[in-house]
Write a protein that holds these residues in place. Structure first.
Motif, PDB file in Angstrom:
ATOM      1  N   MET A   1      41.029 117.850 -13.118  1.00  0.00           N
ATOM      2  CA  MET A   1      40.505 116.634 -12.173  1.00  0.00           C
ATOM      3  C   MET A   1      40.919 115.309 -12.963  1.00  0.00           C
ATOM      4  N   GLU A   2      41.546 114.462 -12.192  1.00  0.00           N
ATOM      5  CA  GLU A   2      41.654 112.974 -12.512  1.00  0.00           C
ATOM      6  C   GLU A   2      40.602 112.158 -12.533  1.00  0.00           C
ATOM      7  N   ILE A   3      39.997 111.464 -13.283  1.00  0.00           N
ATOM      8  CA  ILE A   3      38.896 110.732 -13.488  1.00  0.00           C
ATOM      9  C   ILE A   3      39.089 109.400 -12.638  1.00  0.00           C
ATOM     10  N   MET A   4      38.161 109.188 -11.550  1.00  0.00           N
ATOM     11  CA  MET A   4      38.357 108.022 -11.124  1.00  0.00           C
ATOM     12  C   MET A   4      37.344 106.798 -11.239  1.00  0.00           C
ATOM     13  N   ASN A   5      36.071 107.466 -11.600  1.00  0.00           N
ATOM     14  CA  ASN A   5      35.152 106.624 -11.998  1.00  0.00           C
ATOM     15  C   ASN A   5      34.191 107.040 -12.970  1.00  0.00           C
ATOM     16  N   CYS A   6      33.066 106.369 -13.492  1.00  0.00           N
ATOM     17  CA  CYS A   6      32.344 106.634 -14.560  1.00  0.00           C
ATOM     18  C   CYS A   6      31.654 107.973 -14.181  1.00  0.00           C
ATOM     19  N   GLU A   7      30.998 107.901 -12.927  1.00  0.00           N
ATOM     20  CA  GLU A   7      30.323 108.954 -12.507  1.00  0.00           C
ATOM     21  C   GLU A   7      31.075 110.338 -12.661  1.00  0.00           C
ATOM     22  N   GLN A   8      32.179 110.485 -12.333  1.00  0.00           N
ATOM     23  CA  GLN A   8      33.167 111.721 -12.515  1.00  0.00           C
ATOM     24  C   GLN A   8      33.249 111.916 -13.853  1.00  0.00           C
ATOM     25  N   TYR A   9      33.518 110.972 -14.781  1.00  0.00           N
ATOM     26  CA  TYR A   9      33.460 111.048 -16.309  1.00  0.00           C
ATOM     27  C   TYR A   9      32.442 111.675 -16.751  1.00  0.00           C
ATOM     28  N   VAL A  10      31.094 111.252 -16.364  1.00  0.00           N
ATOM     29  CA  VAL A  10      29.899 111.890 -16.744  1.00  0.00           C
ATOM     30  C   VAL A  10      29.627 113.299 -16.134  1.00  0.00           C
ATOM     31  N   LEU A  11      30.024 113.453 -15.021  1.00  0.00           N
ATOM     32  CA  LEU A  11      30.024 114.872 -14.528  1.00  0.00           C
ATOM     33  C   LEU A  11      30.924 115.947 -15.309  1.00  0.00           C
ATOM     34  N   GLY A  12      32.043 115.417 -15.650  1.00  0.00           N
ATOM     35  CA  GLY A  12      32.953 116.078 -16.471  1.00  0.00           C
ATOM     36  C   GLY A  12      32.472 116.459 -17.763  1.00  0.00           C
ATOM     37  N   GLU A  13      31.870 115.736 -18.576  1.00  0.00           N
ATOM     38  CA  GLU A  13      31.270 115.639 -19.633  1.00  0.00           C
ATOM     39  C   GLU A  13      30.055 116.775 -19.721  1.00  0.00           C
ATOM     40  N   LEU A  14      29.414 116.516 -18.669  1.00  0.00           N
ATOM     41  CA  LEU A  14      28.085 117.633 -18.574  1.00  0.00           C
ATOM     42  C   LEU A  14      28.700 118.910 -18.031  1.00  0.00           C
ATOM     43  N   GLU A  15      29.857 119.140 -17.283  1.00  0.00           N
ATOM     44  CA  GLU A  15      30.265 120.651 -17.261  1.00  0.00           C
ATOM     45  C   GLU A  15      30.769 120.999 -18.327  1.00  0.00           C
ATOM     46  N   GLU A  16      31.419 120.294 -19.323  1.00  0.00           N
ATOM     47  CA  GLU A  16      31.735 120.870 -20.612  1.00  0.00           C
ATOM     48  C   GLU A  16      30.753 121.146 -21.400  1.00  0.00           C
ATOM     49  N   ALA A  17      29.795 120.484 -21.345  1.00  0.00           N
ATOM     50  CA  ALA A  17      28.552 120.549 -22.234  1.00  0.00           C
ATOM     51  C   ALA A  17      27.799 121.915 -21.898  1.00  0.00           C
TER      52      ALA A  17
END
Length: 129
Positions: A1-17
């Motif tokens: 998934m390509e990161i489009m904004n800050c919210e998507q980045y944070v959600l991606g980090e949360l999923e990895e965590a």
């Protein structure tokens, strides 16, 4: 998934965590199960082990204490503590032990020998009467 904004980045980090947490929880569950198995083996009572432990303790006491030391002092029985200090010589105690520590640790075995000496003393007094 390509990161489009800050919210998507944070959600991606949360999923990895969350994935890392799930992996650690599985490993923890596996280790807890292994601990339970090992504790079961450790706590399993083998009657032979109890006998080996009992005989081993008795042999240690016999090597360190002069278990035939008389309990007689002027026709009266010595106290248990006095008998122990007469029977357990300082230079015979295993390295790293103090005499009092040895006596306290092996009190059940020493008390058995002491009781035998007192019984012998009482029987000898009865024969004299």
């Amino acid at each position: 998934m390509e990161i489009m904004n800050c919210e998507q980045y944070v959600l991606g980090e949360l999923e990895e965590a969350q994935a890392a947490i799930n992996k650690l929880e599985q490993e923890n569950d596996r280790l807890q199960a292994q601990i339970e198995i090992l504790e079961g083996h450790l706590n399993a009572k083998d009657p032979r082990e109890d006998e080996v432990r009992r005989l081993g303790r008795m042999e240690i006491v016999k090597k360190v204490a002069y278990t035939t030391t008389t309990a007689d002092v002027g026709g009266e029985a010595k106290s248990f503590e006095e008998w122990c200090f007469d029977a357990v010589y300082r230079n015979c105690v295993p390295k790293g032990w103090k005499r009092k520590e040895f006596i306290d640790y092996f009190e059940p075995e020493l008390r058995g020998f002491y009781d035998e000496r007192v019984k012998e003393l009482e029987e000898a007094e009865e024969e004299d009467e």
